[in-house]
Write a protein that holds these residues in place. Sequence first.
Motif, PDB file in Angstrom:
ATOM      1  N   PHE A 119       0.825  -1.206   0.000  1.00  0.00           N
ATOM      2  CA  PHE A 119       0.000   0.000   0.000  1.00  0.00           C
ATOM      3  C   PHE A 119       0.857   1.254   0.000  1.00  0.00           C
ATOM      4  CE2 PHE A 119      -2.212   3.372   2.330  1.00  0.00           C
ATOM      5  CZ  PHE A 119      -3.309   3.552   1.495  1.00  0.00           C
ATOM      6  N   LEU A 120       1.891   1.283   0.840  1.00  0.00           N
ATOM      7  CA  LEU A 120       2.742   2.467   0.930  1.00  0.00           C
ATOM      8  C   LEU A 120       3.559   2.701  -0.338  1.00  0.00           C
ATOM      9  CD1 LEU A 120       3.998   2.163   4.611  1.00  0.00           C
ATOM     10  CD2 LEU A 120       2.343   3.797   3.682  1.00  0.00           C
ATOM     11  N   LEU A 121       3.928   1.627  -1.023  1.00  0.00           N
ATOM     12  CA  LEU A 121       4.720   1.752  -2.242  1.00  0.00           C
ATOM     13  C   LEU A 121       3.860   1.775  -3.511  1.00  0.00           C
ATOM     14  CD1 LEU A 121       7.794  -0.472  -1.368  1.00  0.00           C
ATOM     15  CD2 LEU A 121       7.661   2.015  -1.456  1.00  0.00           C
ATOM     16  N   MET A 122       2.559   1.957  -3.349  1.00  0.00           N
ATOM     17  CA  MET A 122       1.658   1.999  -4.498  1.00  0.00           C
ATOM     18  C   MET A 122       2.035   3.082  -5.519  1.00  0.00           C
ATOM     19  SD  MET A 122      -0.808   0.405  -5.920  1.00  0.00           S
ATOM     20  CE  MET A 122      -1.511  -0.559  -4.625  1.00  0.00           C
ATOM     21  N   PRO A 123       2.449   4.293  -5.112  1.00  0.00           N
ATOM     22  CA  PRO A 123       2.870   5.271  -6.131  1.00  0.00           C
ATOM     23  C   PRO A 123       4.058   4.771  -6.957  1.00  0.00           C
ATOM     24  CG  PRO A 123       2.483   6.375  -4.050  1.00  0.00           C
ATOM     25  CD  PRO A 123       2.393   4.899  -3.786  1.00  0.00           C
ATOM     26  N   PHE A 124       5.012   4.105  -6.328  1.00  0.00           N
ATOM     27  CA  PHE A 124       6.158   3.550  -7.049  1.00  0.00           C
ATOM     28  C   PHE A 124       5.715   2.446  -8.003  1.00  0.00           C
ATOM     29  CE2 PHE A 124       9.849   0.554  -7.108  1.00  0.00           C
ATOM     30  CZ  PHE A 124      10.698   1.356  -7.855  1.00  0.00           C
ATOM     31  N   ILE A 125       4.779   1.603  -7.571  1.00  0.00           N
ATOM     32  CA  ILE A 125       4.258   0.524  -8.416  1.00  0.00           C
ATOM     33  C   ILE A 125       3.547   1.110  -9.634  1.00  0.00           C
ATOM     34  CG2 ILE A 125       2.610  -1.392  -8.511  1.00  0.00           C
ATOM     35  CD1 ILE A 125       3.172  -1.793  -5.476  1.00  0.00           C
ATOM     36  N   ILE A 126       2.742   2.132  -9.411  1.00  0.00           N
ATOM     37  CA  ILE A 126       2.015   2.764 -10.517  1.00  0.00           C
ATOM     38  C   ILE A 126       2.993   3.425 -11.482  1.00  0.00           C
ATOM     39  CG2 ILE A 126       0.382   4.613 -11.098  1.00  0.00           C
ATOM     40  CD1 ILE A 126      -1.080   3.895  -8.461  1.00  0.00           C
ATOM     41  N   TRP A 127       4.035   4.084 -10.947  1.00  0.00           N
ATOM     42  CA  TRP A 127       5.046   4.699 -11.814  1.00  0.00           C
ATOM     43  C   TRP A 127       5.745   3.637 -12.658  1.00  0.00           C
ATOM     44  CZ3 TRP A 127      10.308   3.760 -12.024  1.00  0.00           C
ATOM     45  CH2 TRP A 127      11.008   4.581 -12.907  1.00  0.00           C
ATOM     46  N   MET A 128       6.124   2.512 -12.028  1.00  0.00           N
ATOM     47  CA  MET A 128       6.797   1.445 -12.780  1.00  0.00           C
ATOM     48  C   MET A 128       5.889   0.912 -13.880  1.00  0.00           C
ATOM     49  SD  MET A 128       9.081  -0.877 -10.148  1.00  0.00           S
ATOM     50  CE  MET A 128       7.681  -1.716  -9.497  1.00  0.00           C
ATOM     51  N   PHE A 129       4.626   0.674 -13.570  1.00  0.00           N
ATOM     52  CA  PHE A 129       3.690   0.146 -14.552  1.00  0.00           C
ATOM     53  C   PHE A 129       3.479   1.133 -15.697  1.00  0.00           C
ATOM     54  CE2 PHE A 129      -0.734  -0.779 -15.943  1.00  0.00           C
ATOM     55  CZ  PHE A 129      -0.501  -2.053 -16.432  1.00  0.00           C
ATOM     56  N   ASP A 130       3.243   2.393 -15.362  1.00  0.00           N
ATOM     57  CA  ASP A 130       3.009   3.408 -16.384  1.00  0.00           C
ATOM     58  C   ASP A 130       4.239   3.607 -17.263  1.00  0.00           C
ATOM     59  OD1 ASP A 130       1.579   5.591 -17.662  1.00  0.00           O
ATOM     60  OD2 ASP A 130       2.969   6.914 -16.577  1.00  0.00           O
ATOM     61  N   SER A 161       6.684   1.552 -17.837  1.00  0.00           N
ATOM     62  CA  SER A 161       7.038   0.379 -18.640  1.00  0.00           C
ATOM     63  C   SER A 161       6.117   0.179 -19.835  1.00  0.00           C
ATOM     64  CB  SER A 161       7.028  -0.879 -17.773  1.00  0.00           C
ATOM     65  OG  SER A 161       5.718  -1.198 -17.361  1.00  0.00           O
ATOM     66  N   LEU A 162       4.910   0.768 -19.818  1.00  0.00           N
ATOM     67  CA  LEU A 162       3.944   0.532 -20.893  1.00  0.00           C
ATOM     68  C   LEU A 162       3.679   1.715 -21.816  1.00  0.00           C
ATOM     69  CD1 LEU A 162       1.204  -1.526 -19.034  1.00  0.00           C
ATOM     70  CD2 LEU A 162       2.995  -2.366 -20.531  1.00  0.00           C
ATOM     71  N   SER A 163       4.113   2.904 -21.449  1.00  0.00           N
ATOM     72  CA  SER A 163       3.756   4.102 -22.217  1.00  0.00           C
ATOM     73  C   SER A 163       4.316   4.089 -23.637  1.00  0.00           C
ATOM     74  CB  SER A 163       4.220   5.362 -21.498  1.00  0.00           C
ATOM     75  OG  SER A 163       3.541   5.490 -20.276  1.00  0.00           O
ATOM     76  N   SER A 164       5.613   3.896 -23.778  1.00  0.00           N
ATOM     77  CA  SER A 164       6.242   3.897 -25.101  1.00  0.00           C
ATOM     78  C   SER A 164       7.572   3.161 -25.018  1.00  0.00           C
ATOM     79  CB  SER A 164       6.468   5.333 -25.590  1.00  0.00           C
ATOM     80  OG  SER A 164       7.446   5.966 -24.785  1.00  0.00           O
ATOM     81  N   GLU A 165       8.208   2.998 -26.171  1.00  0.00           N
ATOM     82  CA  GLU A 165       9.518   2.348 -26.169  1.00  0.00           C
ATOM     83  C   GLU A 165      10.551   3.198 -25.440  1.00  0.00           C
ATOM     84  OE1 GLU A 165      10.916   0.926 -29.936  1.00  0.00           O
ATOM     85  OE2 GLU A 165       8.908   0.270 -30.516  1.00  0.00           O
ATOM     86  N   LEU A 166      10.454   4.501 -25.586  1.00  0.00           N
ATOM     87  CA  LEU A 166      11.388   5.404 -24.919  1.00  0.00           C
ATOM     88  C   LEU A 166      11.214   5.355 -23.401  1.00  0.00           C
ATOM     89  CD1 LEU A 166      13.589   7.510 -25.359  1.00  0.00           C
ATOM     90  CD2 LEU A 166      11.804   9.248 -25.442  1.00  0.00           C
ATOM     91  N   SER A 167       9.963   5.347 -22.959  1.00  0.00           N
ATOM     92  CA  SER A 167       9.724   5.276 -21.508  1.00  0.00           C
ATOM     93  C   SER A 167      10.124   3.906 -20.955  1.00  0.00           C
ATOM     94  CB  SER A 167       8.262   5.587 -21.184  1.00  0.00           C
ATOM     95  OG  SER A 167       7.411   4.580 -21.679  1.00  0.00           O
ATOM     96  N   PHE A 168       9.993   2.854 -21.759  1.00  0.00           N
ATOM     97  CA  PHE A 168      10.445   1.536 -21.314  1.00  0.00           C
ATOM     98  C   PHE A 168      11.965   1.529 -21.137  1.00  0.00           C
ATOM     99  CE2 PHE A 168      11.921  -2.828 -22.027  1.00  0.00           C
ATOM    100  CZ  PHE A 168      11.238  -3.463 -21.006  1.00  0.00           C
ATOM    101  N   GLU A 169      12.686   2.198 -22.023  1.00  0.00           N
ATOM    102  CA  GLU A 169      14.142   2.323 -21.888  1.00  0.00           C
ATOM    103  C   GLU A 169      14.495   3.075 -20.609  1.00  0.00           C
ATOM    104  OE1 GLU A 169      16.613   0.955 -23.602  1.00  0.00           O
ATOM    105  OE2 GLU A 169      15.130  -0.091 -24.823  1.00  0.00           O
ATOM    106  N   ARG A 170      13.733   4.123 -20.309  1.00  0.00           N
ATOM    107  CA  ARG A 170      13.942   4.883 -19.063  1.00  0.00           C
ATOM    108  C   ARG A 170      13.673   3.990 -17.849  1.00  0.00           C
ATOM    109  NH1 ARG A 170       9.999   9.432 -18.262  1.00  0.00           N
ATOM    110  NH2 ARG A 170       9.535   8.683 -16.203  1.00  0.00           N
ATOM    111  N   PHE A 171      12.638   3.176 -17.961  1.00  0.00           N
ATOM    112  CA  PHE A 171      12.280   2.254 -16.884  1.00  0.00           C
ATOM    113  C   PHE A 171      13.407   1.255 -16.629  1.00  0.00           C
ATOM    114  CE2 PHE A 171      10.428  -1.979 -15.966  1.00  0.00           C
ATOM    115  CZ  PHE A 171       9.963  -1.741 -14.681  1.00  0.00           C
ATOM    116  N   THR A 172      13.918   0.634 -17.681  1.00  0.00           N
ATOM    117  CA  THR A 172      14.978  -0.364 -17.494  1.00  0.00           C
ATOM    118  C   THR A 172      16.282   0.278 -17.052  1.00  0.00           C
ATOM    119  OG1 THR A 172      15.449  -0.285 -19.867  1.00  0.00           O
ATOM    120  CG2 THR A 172      13.998  -2.039 -19.103  1.00  0.00           C
ATOM    121  N   SER A 173      16.538   1.520 -17.465  1.00  0.00           N
ATOM    122  CA  SER A 173      17.768   2.184 -17.022  1.00  0.00           C
ATOM    123  C   SER A 173      17.713   2.552 -15.541  1.00  0.00           C
ATOM    124  CB  SER A 173      18.043   3.422 -17.864  1.00  0.00           C
ATOM    125  OG  SER A 173      17.131   4.448 -17.558  1.00  0.00           O
TER     126      SER A 173
END
Length: 143
Positions: free
Chosen positions: A43-54, A56-68
């Motif tokens: 519950f406390l880390l829900m903002p981090f979970i939502i950020w990771m999900f968003d 990772s799925l938004s675009s190829e560029l954002s996925f690269e940012r996510f993995t970096s």
Amino acid sequence: MTDLSKKRPEFRNINAFKDLTTYRLPAAGWVSILHRVSGALMFLLMPFIIWMFDTSLSSELSFERFTSAFVAGIGFVPGWFVKLVVLGLIWAYLHHFIAGVRHLYMDATHKVTKEFGKSSAVVTLVLSLGLTVILGAKLFGLY
């Protein structure tokens, strides 16, 4: 002296520093406490979970940012710490899920014996920790 006449220790005024260090909690008690802790952690880390999900799925560029983020980090937070937080989330999800299934099974089948409670608690702890180690090894690049 029979078993019934043996007096068990009675704790009336529990001193947190003296008595709690010697109190031995059964496995079912640990699973129950950790179930609450894992739910609160998710519950406390829900903002981090939502950020990771968003991210990772938004675009190829954002996925690269996510993995970096797992290598270079996020802002001043190093990558190894991001991986450690994600490992904590992996454990929290697995433990909460397995303990929840355990509780649902006990409620549905009315298996509320002391023996089943102990054995299912041990299975819950072993499964959640074992799966966390396996997924953590993948997260940290060991395989």
